[in-house]
Design an enzyme around this catalytic site. Structure first.
Site, PDB file in Angstrom:
ATOM      1  N   HIS A   1     -12.637  -9.004 -49.543  1.00 44.22           N
ATOM      2  CA  HIS A   1     -13.463  -8.161 -48.689  1.00 44.22           C
ATOM      3  C   HIS A   1     -14.518  -7.432 -49.527  1.00 44.22           C
ATOM      4  CE1 HIS A   1     -10.376  -8.924 -45.738  1.00 44.22           C
ATOM      5  NE2 HIS A   1     -10.945  -8.133 -44.833  1.00 44.22           N
TER       6      HIS A   1
ATOM      7  N   GLN B   1      -1.416   3.596   7.356  1.00 40.75           N
ATOM      8  CA  GLN B   1      -1.091   2.812   6.161  1.00 40.75           C
ATOM      9  C   GLN B   1       0.210   2.042   6.329  1.00 40.75           C
ATOM     10  OE1 GLN B   1      -3.408   2.458   3.488  1.00 40.75           O
ATOM     11  NE2 GLN B   1      -4.466   3.328   5.244  1.00 40.75           N
TER      12      GLN B   1
ATOM     13  N   GLU C   1      -1.256   5.367  -4.767  1.00 39.08           N
ATOM     14  CA  GLU C   1      -2.485   4.597  -4.588  1.00 39.08           C
ATOM     15  C   GLU C   1      -3.534   5.448  -3.869  1.00 39.08           C
ATOM     16  OE1 GLU C   1      -3.910   0.436  -2.406  1.00 39.08           O
ATOM     17  OE2 GLU C   1      -2.091   1.465  -1.753  1.00 39.08           O
ATOM     18  N   HIS C   2      -3.153   6.008  -2.720  1.00 41.32           N
ATOM     19  CA  HIS C   2      -4.032   6.885  -1.947  1.00 41.32           C
ATOM     20  C   HIS C   2      -3.411   8.276  -1.873  1.00 41.32           C
ATOM     21  CE1 HIS C   2      -4.457   2.795  -0.007  1.00 41.32           C
ATOM     22  NE2 HIS C   2      -5.720   3.044  -0.313  1.00 41.32           N
TER      23      HIS C   2
ATOM     24  N   THR D   1       0.810  -1.209   0.000  1.00 40.26           N
ATOM     25  CA  THR D   1       0.000   0.000   0.000  1.00 40.26           C
ATOM     26  C   THR D   1       0.849   1.267   0.000  1.00 40.26           C
ATOM     27  OG1 THR D   1      -1.922   1.058   1.039  1.00 40.26           O
ATOM     28  CG2 THR D   1      -0.198   0.211   2.498  1.00 40.26           C
TER      29      THR D   1
ATOM     30  N   HIS E   1       0.184  -1.712   7.469  1.00 42.58           N
ATOM     31  CA  HIS E   1      -0.169  -2.812   6.562  1.00 42.58           C
ATOM     32  C   HIS E   1       1.010  -3.751   6.321  1.00 42.58           C
ATOM     33  CE1 HIS E   1      -4.240  -2.272   5.041  1.00 42.58           C
ATOM     34  NE2 HIS E   1      -4.054  -0.968   5.046  1.00 42.58           N
TER      35      HIS E   1
ATOM     36  N   ASP F   1     -11.000   2.694   3.260  1.00 38.55           N
ATOM     37  CA  ASP F   1     -10.726   1.269   3.431  1.00 38.55           C
ATOM     38  C   ASP F   1     -11.975   0.496   3.841  1.00 38.55           C
ATOM     39  OD1 ASP F   1      -8.062   1.388   2.754  1.00 38.55           O
ATOM     40  OD2 ASP F   1      -7.339   1.587   4.803  1.00 38.55           O
TER      41      ASP F   1
ATOM     42  N   GLU G   1      -6.102  -2.055 -50.167  1.00 39.01           N
ATOM     43  CA  GLU G   1      -5.360  -2.863 -49.197  1.00 39.01           C
ATOM     44  C   GLU G   1      -5.014  -4.243 -49.740  1.00 39.01           C
ATOM     45  OE1 GLU G   1      -7.391  -2.938 -45.461  1.00 39.01           O
ATOM     46  OE2 GLU G   1      -7.015  -0.820 -45.067  1.00 39.01           O
TER      47      GLU G   1
END
Length: 434
Positions: free
Chosen positions: A424, A262, A331-332, A240, A265, A365, A419
């Site tokens: 096609h 944090q 992340e945060h 984290t 963690h 969270d 092409e």
């Protein structure tokens, strides 16, 4: 925490990133190991899972596929206050996730020429819930609810067997699964669980999934990379990260509390403060030291805050703070700024932005309603967090009638010839010749 003074320097985004390096060595070391564990499960199935459980989780002889009775028992034993909190979190995340499902759009290119843009859910999802240093029933909610909102029909859940639970998954995780109606649950962890989801395990009745989601350690993140292309995955959520941008009027006590929250963690968690206020920086450093030695996981917090991935960064002004944050892409991101509401739009690269000092990451969270499975390692520059859209595939449905096809007949034939793909054009002409 160390202090890095970037004031008075002209720095490129690369220079800013180099100032606070992420903890990448462990991720690099995990890649080879995770790939081997995934391949072992692919080749040997349940036998490999059991060997990995004994090696990494100190568990043997357990029920890898969790019996329904274990799930029901866990829900019955769930503390009432925890059940109430989980049910409220489910309600909030369900509301926020509903906004992530786009409505179908119909575009009329011309008379008789219609393209419908629709969003199709995948059929089957494997949700991984970590179970190492902490217990994460909240992650059950964050993964399962968006998949349900997206319309996924089958959801399987995996979490490591716990030695102190007799080889069962932690009961609070099982109870959260029960509250959400998830009945296909497996006691398997780490990279092996990701491999099992991707390749299936016939002896367990585990069919391969279409998408794997969920947070985890470096081995889980690396395993997702190993199965990419076999199944879809969410972002590789590693250790984290929190980055706080603060001005001179911010409360150092609240900033310190959020950094420590944090850091608990994981030893590799990143905690960064960016500010142009030197006095605030010093006061935050003092508060961090005071708080960190008193918290339950003080050793883990000390390792995180003392690592090279964590720092207090001094910058010249708000513009430099904004540039640093956008380069780092945390992340945060927390904004402890007097004008946080109006300033938020300038911070464009973050997994989630928490605006004002009354909106801490720990709210996100659990109970904000937002999702806490977010991109780490700078992936927020290009990748979103987990949401209902993780389990949806945009799909175009094209419908032309004969007149609408006739209107573009010559153009298709001309482009096909240019092409050197004449068949096609011939496929178009076949509709206008007997």
């Amino acid at each position: 925490m160390r202090t890095i003074d970037l004031r008075g320097r002209e720095l490129s985004p690369a220079d800013m990133l180099a100032a606070v390096p992420r903890a990448t060595q462990a991720r690099a070391e995990a890649l080879d190991t995770a790939a081997r564990l995934v391949d072992d499960v692919r080749d040997r199935g349940e036998a490999a899972l059991r060997e990995q459980a004994e090696r990494f989780d100190r568990v043997a002889g357990h029920s890898v596929r969790v019996p329904a009775a274990h799930i029901e028992e866990a829900l019955a034993d769930l503390a009432p206050e925890v059940r109430t909190a989980l049910e409220e979190a489910i309600r909030r995340v369900r509301l926020a996730s509903a906004a992530q499902v786009p409505a179908s759009q119909v575009t009329r290119i011309g008379d008789g020429a219609v393209i419908t843009q629709r969003w199709q859910p995948v059929h089957r999802v494997g949700v991984y819930i970590p179970g190492g240093k902490a217990v994460y029933p909240s992650s059950v909610i964050m993964n399962v609810v968006p998949a349900q909102v997206a319309g996924v029909e089958q959801i399987a859940l995996a979490s490591p067997p716990q030695a102190d639970q007799g080889g069962r998954i932690h009961p609070t995780i099982l109870a959260a699964a029960a509250l959400l109606g998830v009945t296909e649950v497996y006691a398997m962890g780490g990279a092996g669980a990701i491999g099992a989801f991707a390749h299936g395990v016939a002896s367990l009745g585990l069919d391969p999934v279409d998408v794997v989601s969920g947070p985890g350690n470096n081995y889980v993140a690396s395993a997702k990379r190993a199965v990419a292309g076999v199944v879809g995955t969410d972002s590789e959520a590693g250790a984290t990260e929190i980055l706080v941008v603060a001005d001179a009027d911010a409360d150092p006590r609240l900033i310190a509390a959020d950094l420590v929250s944090q850091a608990e963690h994981d030893e590799q968690a990143s905690a960064v403060l960016v500010t142009d206020a030197a006095e605030l920086a010093a006061r935050v450093a003092t508060e961090v030291e005071r708080i960190s030695v008193r918290t339950r996981h003080s050793e883990r917090v000390a390792a995180s805050l003392g690592g090279p991935q964590s720092a207090i960064v001094l910058v010249d002004d708000r513009a430099m703070a904004t540039a640093f944050s956008n380069a780092y892409a945390p992340e945060h991101l927390e904004l402890h700024l007097a004008d946080a509401e109006s300033a938020a739009s300038a911070f464009t690269s973050a997994g989630a932005v928490f605006v004002g000092d009354q909106t801490p990451v720990s709210l996100g969270d659990y109970m904000a309603g937002s999702n806490h499975v977010l991109p780490t390692g700078g992936q927020a520059r290009y990748a979103p967090g987990l949401g209902a859209y993780t389990f949806l595939r945009p799909q175009q449905v094209i419908s032309y009638d004969r007149a609408a096809l006739a209107a573009v007949r010559a153009g298709v034939v001309a482009l096909a010839e240019s092409e050197a793909l004449p068949a096609h054009g011939e496929a178009i002409e076949a509709r206008f010749t007997a």
